[in-house]
Write an enzyme that holds these catalytic residues in place. Structure first.
Site, PDB file in Angstrom:
ATOM      1  N   GLY A  50       0.766  -1.240   0.000  1.00  0.00           N
ATOM      2  CA  GLY A  50       0.000   0.000   0.000  1.00  0.00           C
ATOM      3  C   GLY A  50       0.792   1.282   0.000  1.00  0.00           C
ATOM      4  O   GLY A  50       0.340   2.276  -0.550  1.00  0.00           O
ATOM      5  N   GLU A 104       3.979   4.153   6.139  1.00  0.00           N
ATOM      6  CA  GLU A 104       2.766   3.341   6.021  1.00  0.00           C
ATOM      7  C   GLU A 104       1.714   4.135   5.273  1.00  0.00           C
ATOM      8  O   GLU A 104       1.644   5.365   5.405  1.00  0.00           O
ATOM      9  CB  GLU A 104       2.268   2.976   7.424  1.00  0.00           C
ATOM     10  CG  GLU A 104       1.017   2.121   7.464  1.00  0.00           C
ATOM     11  CD  GLU A 104       1.159   0.732   6.885  1.00  0.00           C
ATOM     12  OE1 GLU A 104       1.412   0.621   5.675  1.00  0.00           O
ATOM     13  OE2 GLU A 104       0.990  -0.244   7.622  1.00  0.00           O
ATOM     14  N   ASP A 105       0.905   3.451   4.479  1.00  0.00           N
ATOM     15  CA  ASP A 105      -0.161   4.143   3.757  1.00  0.00           C
ATOM     16  C   ASP A 105      -1.281   4.555   4.699  1.00  0.00           C
ATOM     17  O   ASP A 105      -1.764   5.677   4.642  1.00  0.00           O
ATOM     18  CB  ASP A 105      -0.703   3.298   2.596  1.00  0.00           C
ATOM     19  CG  ASP A 105      -1.221   1.927   3.008  1.00  0.00           C
ATOM     20  OD1 ASP A 105      -0.971   1.480   4.158  1.00  0.00           O
ATOM     21  OD2 ASP A 105      -1.867   1.266   2.175  1.00  0.00           O
ATOM     22  N   ASP A 108      -5.089   2.166  10.809  1.00  0.00           N
ATOM     23  CA  ASP A 108      -6.460   2.181  11.315  1.00  0.00           C
ATOM     24  C   ASP A 108      -6.530   1.430  12.634  1.00  0.00           C
ATOM     25  O   ASP A 108      -6.466   2.037  13.673  1.00  0.00           O
ATOM     26  CB  ASP A 108      -7.481   1.720  10.268  1.00  0.00           C
ATOM     27  CG  ASP A 108      -7.085   0.457   9.527  1.00  0.00           C
ATOM     28  OD1 ASP A 108      -6.351  -0.380  10.055  1.00  0.00           O
ATOM     29  OD2 ASP A 108      -7.546   0.309   8.390  1.00  0.00           O
ATOM     30  N   LYS A 136      -6.745   6.743  10.915  1.00  0.00           N
ATOM     31  CA  LYS A 136      -8.152   6.672  11.325  1.00  0.00           C
ATOM     32  C   LYS A 136      -8.183   6.582  12.855  1.00  0.00           C
ATOM     33  O   LYS A 136      -8.229   5.485  13.411  1.00  0.00           O
ATOM     34  CB  LYS A 136      -8.836   5.448  10.724  1.00  0.00           C
ATOM     35  CG  LYS A 136      -8.993   5.470   9.235  1.00  0.00           C
ATOM     36  CD  LYS A 136      -9.751   4.227   8.785  1.00  0.00           C
ATOM     37  CE  LYS A 136      -9.978   4.191   7.305  1.00  0.00           C
ATOM     38  NZ  LYS A 136     -10.693   2.955   6.899  1.00  0.00           N
ATOM     39  N   PHE A 157     -13.997   3.359   4.139  1.00  0.00           N
ATOM     40  CA  PHE A 157     -13.150   2.433   3.393  1.00  0.00           C
ATOM     41  C   PHE A 157     -12.698   3.132   2.126  1.00  0.00           C
ATOM     42  O   PHE A 157     -13.520   3.585   1.332  1.00  0.00           O
ATOM     43  CB  PHE A 157     -13.875   1.125   3.063  1.00  0.00           C
ATOM     44  CG  PHE A 157     -12.968   0.129   2.408  1.00  0.00           C
ATOM     45  CD1 PHE A 157     -11.950  -0.481   3.120  1.00  0.00           C
ATOM     46  CD2 PHE A 157     -13.090  -0.152   1.061  1.00  0.00           C
ATOM     47  CE1 PHE A 157     -11.076  -1.377   2.507  1.00  0.00           C
ATOM     48  CE2 PHE A 157     -12.219  -1.047   0.436  1.00  0.00           C
ATOM     49  CZ  PHE A 157     -11.214  -1.653   1.157  1.00  0.00           C
ATOM     50  N   ASP A 164      -5.907  -0.564  -1.791  1.00  0.00           N
ATOM     51  CA  ASP A 164      -6.676  -1.445  -2.657  1.00  0.00           C
ATOM     52  C   ASP A 164      -7.888  -2.062  -1.977  1.00  0.00           C
ATOM     53  O   ASP A 164      -8.038  -1.997  -0.757  1.00  0.00           O
ATOM     54  CB  ASP A 164      -5.790  -2.585  -3.160  1.00  0.00           C
ATOM     55  CG  ASP A 164      -5.510  -3.624  -2.088  1.00  0.00           C
ATOM     56  OD1 ASP A 164      -5.750  -4.819  -2.330  1.00  0.00           O
ATOM     57  OD2 ASP A 164      -5.044  -3.251  -0.987  1.00  0.00           O
ATOM     58  N   ARG A 170      -5.377   0.275  -6.610  1.00  0.00           N
ATOM     59  CA  ARG A 170      -4.123   0.921  -6.202  1.00  0.00           C
ATOM     60  C   ARG A 170      -3.651   1.971  -7.217  1.00  0.00           C
ATOM     61  O   ARG A 170      -2.934   2.886  -6.870  1.00  0.00           O
ATOM     62  CB  ARG A 170      -3.001  -0.107  -6.046  1.00  0.00           C
ATOM     63  CG  ARG A 170      -3.174  -1.070  -4.907  1.00  0.00           C
ATOM     64  CD  ARG A 170      -1.910  -1.921  -4.742  1.00  0.00           C
ATOM     65  NE  ARG A 170      -2.124  -3.080  -3.915  1.00  0.00           N
ATOM     66  CZ  ARG A 170      -2.120  -3.083  -2.595  1.00  0.00           C
ATOM     67  NH1 ARG A 170      -1.921  -1.949  -1.945  1.00  0.00           N
ATOM     68  NH2 ARG A 170      -2.304  -4.187  -1.918  1.00  0.00           N
TER      69      ARG A 170
END
Length: 179
Positions: A50, A104-105, A108, A136, A157, A164, A170
């Protein structure tokens, strides 16, 4: 031109954050990192898959000597976290005494990041921080001090810009949220 809506598997997504907004957040993170890691030669550890777009764009904005490496972990299936993290591809560099920044993408639940910080922290880096494009806060299930956050978002989401839905989405330069 980017689509107004996209369909991936059985879900519909609508535009959420533009590529321009993402680049503005990444530029702000880069300014902070360039200042705070001047004269330290940090090792950035990008979490695949990600974070690949985020890592690439952030690295282009870094103006200090630095290195990048990659680690791959898996904790998602479909649209929800499995709660179990499996390390797939490990870090080969010796990080003892190094200044390490995990890229990190999205953070959460925090399960993946907790495991990574525990694993990397056991290798005695000089410092260990996280830079995430998305956070998040309402989903977080672990006490994590994430120092570098591009954008705090609600529990939507999202796909695009490296994120993805079961392998698809992506490639979009913008971010879309499920409707």
């Amino acid at each position: 031109m980017n689509p107004d809506h996209i369909s991936l598997h059985n879900k519909q997504f609508e535009p959420y954050l533009s590529a321009e907004r993402l680049m503005a957040a990444i530029t702000e993170l880069a300014v902070q990192l360039n200042q705070e890691y001047a004269n330290k030669t940090p090792l950035f550890v990008a979490v695949l898959n990600g974070s690949f777009m985020f890592a690439a764009d952030l690295m282009k904005a870094m103006h200090i000597p630095c290195e990048i490496s990659f680690i791959r972990v898996a904790s998602y299936q479909g649209t929800s976290s499995t709660g179990k993290v499996q390390e797939v591809l490990g870090l080969t560099e010796d990080i003892a005494g190094r200044h390490v920044v995990v890229l990190e993408d999205i953070v959460d639940t925090g399960h993946t990041m907790k495991m990574l910080l525990d694993t990397l922290g056991a290798q005695a880096p000089a410092s260990l921080e996280v830079a995430t494009l998305f956070m998040k806060p309402e989903c977080l299930q672990h006490e994590l001090a994430i120092r570098y956050v591009g954008l705090s978002i609600p529990n939507d989401f999202i796909v695009g810009y490296g994120l993805d839905y079961d392998g698809l989405g992506r490639n979009y330069p913008d971010v879309y949220k499920a409707v």
